[in-house]
Scaffold this active site. Structure first.
Site, PDB file in Angstrom:
ATOM      1  N   LYS A 117       0.812  -1.222   0.000  1.00 33.63           N
ATOM      2  CA  LYS A 117       0.000   0.000   0.000  1.00 33.63           C
ATOM      3  C   LYS A 117       0.840   1.264   0.000  1.00 33.63           C
ATOM      4  O   LYS A 117       0.416   2.301  -0.517  1.00 33.63           O
ATOM      5  CB  LYS A 117      -0.935  -0.001   1.202  1.00 33.63           C
ATOM      6  CG  LYS A 117      -2.021  -1.045   1.075  1.00 33.63           C
ATOM      7  CD  LYS A 117      -3.010  -0.916   2.198  1.00 33.63           C
ATOM      8  CE  LYS A 117      -4.038  -2.011   2.069  1.00 33.63           C
ATOM      9  NZ  LYS A 117      -4.991  -2.004   3.145  1.00 33.63           N
ATOM     10  N   LYS A 158      -1.977   1.344   9.674  1.00 34.47           N
ATOM     11  CA  LYS A 158      -2.403   0.384   8.656  1.00 34.47           C
ATOM     12  C   LYS A 158      -1.216  -0.461   8.206  1.00 34.47           C
ATOM     13  O   LYS A 158      -0.092   0.020   8.134  1.00 34.47           O
ATOM     14  CB  LYS A 158      -3.007   1.120   7.445  1.00 34.47           C
ATOM     15  CG  LYS A 158      -4.304   1.834   7.800  1.00 34.47           C
ATOM     16  CD  LYS A 158      -4.898   2.575   6.620  1.00 34.47           C
ATOM     17  CE  LYS A 158      -5.428   1.653   5.557  1.00 34.47           C
ATOM     18  NZ  LYS A 158      -6.167   2.433   4.505  1.00 34.47           N
ATOM     19  N   GLY A 165      -9.274  -6.119   5.840  1.00 31.54           N
ATOM     20  CA  GLY A 165      -9.506  -5.354   7.066  1.00 31.54           C
ATOM     21  C   GLY A 165      -8.532  -5.665   8.197  1.00 31.54           C
ATOM     22  O   GLY A 165      -8.674  -5.141   9.304  1.00 31.54           O
ATOM     23  N   TYR A 202      -7.482   9.472  10.009  1.00 32.48           N
ATOM     24  CA  TYR A 202      -8.754   8.762  10.015  1.00 32.48           C
ATOM     25  C   TYR A 202      -9.837   9.718   9.533  1.00 32.48           C
ATOM     26  O   TYR A 202     -10.064  10.775  10.121  1.00 32.48           O
ATOM     27  CB  TYR A 202      -9.073   8.261  11.427  1.00 32.48           C
ATOM     28  CG  TYR A 202     -10.348   7.454  11.487  1.00 32.48           C
ATOM     29  CD1 TYR A 202     -10.392   6.164  10.973  1.00 32.48           C
ATOM     30  CD2 TYR A 202     -11.510   7.978  12.042  1.00 32.48           C
ATOM     31  CE1 TYR A 202     -11.557   5.424  11.005  1.00 32.48           C
ATOM     32  CE2 TYR A 202     -12.687   7.244  12.086  1.00 32.48           C
ATOM     33  CZ  TYR A 202     -12.698   5.960  11.565  1.00 32.48           C
ATOM     34  OH  TYR A 202     -13.853   5.223  11.595  1.00 32.48           O
ATOM     35  N   LYS A 237     -16.446  -5.379   4.485  1.00 29.38           N
ATOM     36  CA  LYS A 237     -17.712  -5.066   3.822  1.00 29.38           C
ATOM     37  C   LYS A 237     -18.803  -6.076   4.173  1.00 29.38           C
ATOM     38  O   LYS A 237     -18.528  -7.269   4.267  1.00 29.38           O
ATOM     39  CB  LYS A 237     -17.490  -5.059   2.310  1.00 29.38           C
ATOM     40  CG  LYS A 237     -16.446  -4.040   1.881  1.00 29.38           C
ATOM     41  CD  LYS A 237     -15.877  -4.373   0.518  1.00 29.38           C
ATOM     42  CE  LYS A 237     -14.693  -3.440   0.219  1.00 29.38           C
ATOM     43  NZ  LYS A 237     -13.914  -3.886  -0.941  1.00 29.38           N
ATOM     44  N   GLU A 289      -6.398   2.072  -1.841  1.00 31.42           N
ATOM     45  CA  GLU A 289      -5.579   0.948  -2.305  1.00 31.42           C
ATOM     46  C   GLU A 289      -6.160   0.450  -3.617  1.00 31.42           C
ATOM     47  O   GLU A 289      -7.274   0.807  -3.989  1.00 31.42           O
ATOM     48  CB  GLU A 289      -5.577  -0.193  -1.281  1.00 31.42           C
ATOM     49  CG  GLU A 289      -6.943  -0.820  -1.066  1.00 31.42           C
ATOM     50  CD  GLU A 289      -6.868  -2.231  -0.475  1.00 31.42           C
ATOM     51  OE1 GLU A 289      -5.801  -2.870  -0.537  1.00 31.42           O
ATOM     52  OE2 GLU A 289      -7.903  -2.699   0.024  1.00 31.42           O
ATOM     53  N   ASN A 291      -7.011  -3.164  -5.551  1.00 29.27           N
ATOM     54  CA  ASN A 291      -7.098  -4.614  -5.468  1.00 29.27           C
ATOM     55  C   ASN A 291      -6.925  -5.183  -6.875  1.00 29.27           C
ATOM     56  O   ASN A 291      -7.752  -4.942  -7.754  1.00 29.27           O
ATOM     57  CB  ASN A 291      -8.425  -5.046  -4.850  1.00 29.27           C
ATOM     58  CG  ASN A 291      -8.506  -4.644  -3.380  1.00 29.27           C
ATOM     59  OD1 ASN A 291      -7.506  -4.684  -2.671  1.00 29.27           O
ATOM     60  ND2 ASN A 291      -9.669  -4.225  -2.932  1.00 29.27           N
ATOM     61  N   ARG A 293      -7.376  -7.793  -8.697  1.00 27.89           N
ATOM     62  CA  ARG A 293      -8.068  -9.092  -8.841  1.00 27.89           C
ATOM     63  C   ARG A 293      -9.556  -8.825  -9.038  1.00 27.89           C
ATOM     64  O   ARG A 293      -9.997  -7.687  -8.966  1.00 27.89           O
ATOM     65  CB  ARG A 293      -7.897  -9.889  -7.552  1.00 27.89           C
ATOM     66  CG  ARG A 293      -8.397  -9.090  -6.338  1.00 27.89           C
ATOM     67  CD  ARG A 293      -8.412  -9.910  -5.068  1.00 27.89           C
ATOM     68  NE  ARG A 293      -8.381  -9.090  -3.870  1.00 27.89           N
ATOM     69  CZ  ARG A 293      -9.448  -8.621  -3.238  1.00 27.89           C
ATOM     70  NH1 ARG A 293     -10.651  -8.836  -3.710  1.00 27.89           N
ATOM     71  NH2 ARG A 293      -9.309  -7.889  -2.142  1.00 27.89           N
TER      72      ARG A 293
HETATM   73  P1  ADP Z   1     -13.205  -7.445  -1.533  1.00 31.81           P
HETATM   74  O1  ADP Z   1     -12.611  -6.094  -1.522  1.00 31.81           O
HETATM   75  O2  ADP Z   1     -13.120  -8.201  -2.801  1.00 31.81           O
HETATM   76  O3  ADP Z   1     -14.543  -7.473  -0.925  1.00 31.81           O
HETATM   77  P2  ADP Z   1     -12.039  -8.482   0.837  1.00 31.81           P
HETATM   78  O4  ADP Z   1     -11.104  -7.481   1.370  1.00 31.81           O
HETATM   79  O5  ADP Z   1     -13.321  -8.718   1.540  1.00 31.81           O
HETATM   80  O6  ADP Z   1     -12.196  -8.237  -0.684  1.00 31.81           O
HETATM   81  O7  ADP Z   1     -11.260  -9.848   0.693  1.00 31.81           O
HETATM   82  C1  ADP Z   1     -11.741 -10.890  -0.115  1.00 31.81           C
HETATM   83  C2  ADP Z   1     -11.234 -12.178   0.423  1.00 31.81           C
HETATM   84  O8  ADP Z   1      -9.830 -12.211   0.322  1.00 31.81           O
HETATM   85  C3  ADP Z   1     -11.556 -12.394   1.872  1.00 31.81           C
HETATM   86  O9  ADP Z   1     -11.767 -13.760   2.042  1.00 31.81           O
HETATM   87  C4  ADP Z   1     -10.300 -11.931   2.576  1.00 31.81           C
HETATM   88  O10 ADP Z   1     -10.172 -12.567   3.815  1.00 31.81           O
HETATM   89  C5  ADP Z   1      -9.253 -12.343   1.597  1.00 31.81           C
HETATM   90  N1  ADP Z   1      -8.081 -11.493   1.549  1.00 31.81           N
HETATM   91  C6  ADP Z   1      -8.015 -10.201   1.221  1.00 31.81           C
HETATM   92  N2  ADP Z   1      -6.748  -9.760   1.222  1.00 31.81           N
HETATM   93  C7  ADP Z   1      -5.976 -10.795   1.567  1.00 31.81           C
HETATM   94  C8  ADP Z   1      -4.577 -10.979   1.739  1.00 31.81           C
HETATM   95  N3  ADP Z   1      -3.708  -9.992   1.555  1.00 31.81           N
HETATM   96  N4  ADP Z   1      -4.127 -12.182   2.091  1.00 31.81           N
HETATM   97  C9  ADP Z   1      -5.009 -13.195   2.286  1.00 31.81           C
HETATM   98  N5  ADP Z   1      -6.332 -13.095   2.131  1.00 31.81           N
HETATM   99  C10 ADP Z   1      -6.819 -11.908   1.774  1.00 31.81           C
HETATM  100  P1  ADP Z   2      -7.961  -3.556   3.301  1.00 36.42           P
HETATM  101  O1  ADP Z   2      -6.773  -3.808   2.447  1.00 36.42           O
HETATM  102  O2  ADP Z   2      -7.934  -4.307   4.569  1.00 36.42           O
HETATM  103  O3  ADP Z   2      -9.224  -3.676   2.517  1.00 36.42           O
HETATM  104  P2  ADP Z   2      -8.311  -0.665   3.156  1.00 36.42           P
HETATM  105  O4  ADP Z   2      -7.187   0.297   3.097  1.00 36.42           O
HETATM  106  O5  ADP Z   2      -9.047  -0.912   1.900  1.00 36.42           O
HETATM  107  O6  ADP Z   2      -7.791  -2.031   3.752  1.00 36.42           O
HETATM  108  O7  ADP Z   2      -9.326  -0.189   4.277  1.00 36.42           O
HETATM  109  C1  ADP Z   2     -10.403  -1.010   4.671  1.00 36.42           C
HETATM  110  C2  ADP Z   2     -11.474  -0.134   5.284  1.00 36.42           C
HETATM  111  O8  ADP Z   2     -10.984   0.579   6.418  1.00 36.42           O
HETATM  112  C3  ADP Z   2     -12.017   0.936   4.369  1.00 36.42           C
HETATM  113  O9  ADP Z   2     -13.034   0.464   3.530  1.00 36.42           O
HETATM  114  C4  ADP Z   2     -12.521   1.974   5.350  1.00 36.42           C
HETATM  115  O10 ADP Z   2     -13.784   1.645   5.870  1.00 36.42           O
HETATM  116  C5  ADP Z   2     -11.517   1.885   6.462  1.00 36.42           C
HETATM  117  N1  ADP Z   2     -10.441   2.865   6.294  1.00 36.42           N
HETATM  118  C6  ADP Z   2      -9.227   2.646   5.732  1.00 36.42           C
HETATM  119  N2  ADP Z   2      -8.479   3.761   5.723  1.00 36.42           N
HETATM  120  C7  ADP Z   2      -9.238   4.739   6.276  1.00 36.42           C
HETATM  121  C8  ADP Z   2      -9.039   6.114   6.585  1.00 36.42           C
HETATM  122  N3  ADP Z   2      -7.890   6.718   6.322  1.00 36.42           N
HETATM  123  N4  ADP Z   2     -10.060   6.793   7.189  1.00 36.42           N
HETATM  124  C9  ADP Z   2     -11.216   6.184   7.476  1.00 36.42           C
HETATM  125  N5  ADP Z   2     -11.472   4.892   7.237  1.00 36.42           N
HETATM  126  C10 ADP Z   2     -10.487   4.163   6.638  1.00 36.42           C
HETATM  127 MG    MG Z   3      -9.687  -2.572   0.852  1.00 38.63          MG
END
Ligand code: ADP
Ligand code: ADP
Ligand code: MG
Length: 452
Positions: A117, A158, A165, A202, A237, A289, A291, A293
């Site tokens: 990230k 983070k 998450g 945040y 989510k 970020e 993703n 995929r």
């Molecule tokens: P989406 O943004 O597609 O909803 P999620 O963040 O909910 O994705 O992740 C989708 C699936 O991938 C979940 O089962 C989550 O636990 C898994 N996952 C996400 N990131 C990673 C990671 N870096 N390593 C392993 N599993 C991951």
């Molecule tokens: P992940 O890779 O685990 O999905 P993200 O960076 O996408 O991590 O963040 C996951 C969630 O955390 C976001 O959808 C949001 O709800 C919350 N979040 C992340 N960064 C922030 C931020 N700077 N301020 C507020 N909420 C955040």
């Molecule tokens: Mg995310």
């Protein structure tokens, strides 16, 4: 160089989803199964299933050598990774490239760049895309004190390698810095094998807005609109919808443009999602970020665009150009997705595996159910608790919402605990109806939904 046979390196609903896309394109499918998944729906639907190891993911769905050997041994010319597991593992993508097997996704280089990230933030900045005010790598919690003073509390720690998450901790005041730092880095180390942390401001009243993007070898990059995924618990989510109803049109346009600029900037190929935080109070957005995929919630985009994203992934991976220009993508109606999990809301959302003794999905209008479950299925305890995704389409948001209420109310699952009742509470709440909620709303109201 059309793909003839795909190896599916995943399980659950997404494995079923990929099998169906293969069938529609006349492609053969071979699905990898662990010992616990040998009689899974994907195994039954695919042309062939290959057992790749014991139930534990380290020995099966994360076992790169076993997966590659099985894919090559069954003469597959491509591997679809689904989401999670190895989908964003640059070593695995590289191994596919070296073995001349098509990875259905971006190049190992793109996966490498976007998997971190901190690096993704730099790439976003370099392409003129705003990022959340924050820090580079933080090695000791003391380093965060100065950053926090500059950007102001609350802040988040983070994980640079984060996903799902995990590795995220909120800090409201200096006294909480040390504890939050320790627990975030420990969680990141355990989940991703990398404890690197950084800081972001945040955003207090935030909506999660993400853009579905797609690129091909010719350099064509399109977006397929946005999804609002602000209904979250613990940064994960729960309910997603498309389009995002609460973002002003002008801002929506800017977020879409930013996503396309970023993706063009790295010559990205195949499906991807650029995630943004939308600050409602300031009407500003920031890149979170990317993703690299297919995402869990991709069906809401399919519902409103009519584009089959998994089929498009397979075609583009096989060397075809995207058959659309941006202007060909039209948006119609509204779609809502609910993630149905085997978990117990009353017991802190603890996973609830076991035998499904009754499985009766709704049969109302406008419904799509993506699932690997059926009556009699034994939900194994080893994996993600996602049972099904209920996707409901309507001509507009209120139509989709009404249909979702009816569908959720009709869904009957017995034998295991699920979150359908909890989802129904959320969907029926005035906040969801009005669209006035943010990413903290579920947690702030959880006591109302979980009578003790
Ligand atoms: P989406 O943004 O597609 O909803 P999620 O963040 O909910 O994705 O992740 C989708 C699936 O991938 C979940 O089962 C989550 O636990 C898994 N996952 C996400 N990131 C990673 C990671 N870096 N390593 C392993 N599993 C991951
Ligand atoms: P992940 O890779 O685990 O999905 P993200 O960076 O996408 O991590 O963040 C996951 C969630 O955390 C976001 O959808 C949001 O709800 C919350 N979040 C992340 N960064 C922030 C931020 N700077 N301020 C507020 N909420 C955040
Ligand atoms: Mg995310």
């Amino acid at each position: 160089m059309k793909i003839k046979r795909v190896f599916i390196a995943n399980r659950g609903e997404i494995a079923v989803r990929v099998v169906r896309a293969c069938k529609a394109l006349g492609i053969e499918s071979v699905v990898a199964v662990s010992i616990a998944d040998q009689d899974s729906l994907a195994a039954r639907l695919a042309d062939r299933a290959v057992c790749i190891g014991p139930p534990r993911v380290g020995e099966s769905y994360l076992n790169q050598n076993a997966l590659l050997a099985a894919a090559l041994g069954t003469n597959c010319d491509a591997i679809h990774p689904g989401y999670g597991f190895l989908a964003e593992n640059p070593k695995f993508v590289k191994a596919c490239e070296e073995n001349r097997i098509i990875f259905v996704g971006p190049s190992s280089e793109s996966v490498q760049k976007m998997g971190n990230k901190l690096e993704a933030r730099e790439i976003a900045k370099a392409n003129g895309v705003p990022v959340v005010p924050g820090s580079p790598r933080i090695g000791r919690y003391e380093e965060a004190i100065e950053v926090a003073e500059q950007i102001g509390f609350p802040i988040l720690f983070k994980a640079a390698a984060g996903g799902g998450g995990r590795g995220i901790r909120i800090v409201h005041e200096p006294g909480e810095l040390e504890g939050a730092f320790q627990s975030a880095s420990a969680e990141a180390q355990a989940a991703f094998g990398d404890s690197t942390l950084y800081v972001e401001r945040y955003i207090v009243s935030a909506r999660h807005i993400e853009i579905q993007v797609f690129g091909d070898k010719t350099g064509n990059v399109i977006h397929l609109g946005e999804r609002d995924c602000s209904m979250q618990r613990r940064y994960q989510k729960i309910i997603e919808e498309a389009p995002a109803a609460m973002v002003p049109d002008q801002t929506r346009g800017k977020i879409r443009e930013a996503a396309v600029a970023l993706v063009k900037g790295i010559s990205y190929e195949n499906a991807g999602t650029c995630e943004f935080i939308y600050d409602e109070e300031r009407d500003e957005f920031y890149f979170l970020e990317m993703n690299a995929r297919i995402q869990v919630e991709h069906p809401v985009t399919e519902a409103i665009t009519g584009v089959d994203l998994v089929q498009l992934q397979l075609r583009v991976a096989g060397g075809e150009a995207i058959p659309y220009k941006q202007s060909d993508i039209k948006f119609q109606g509204h779609a809502i997705e609910c993630r149905i999990n085997a978990e117990s809301p009353q017991r802190s959302f603890h996973p609830s595996p076991g035998r499904i003794t009754l499985w009766r999905p709704p049969e109302t209008e406008g419904i799509r159910l993506d699932t690997h479950c059926y009556q009699g299925y034994l939900v194994p305890p080893f994996y993600d608790s996602l049972l099904a995704k209920l996707i409901v389409y309507g001509k507009d948001r209120s139509d989709a919402l009404e249909r979702t209420k009816v569908a959720l109310g009709q869904f009957r699952i017995e034998g295991i605990e699920t979150n359908t009742g909890f989802l129904a509470f959320l969907i029926n709440d005035q906040a969801f109806e009005s669209g006035r909620y943010n990413t903290r709303w579920v947690e702030g109201n959880i006591d109302r939904f979980l009578p003790v």
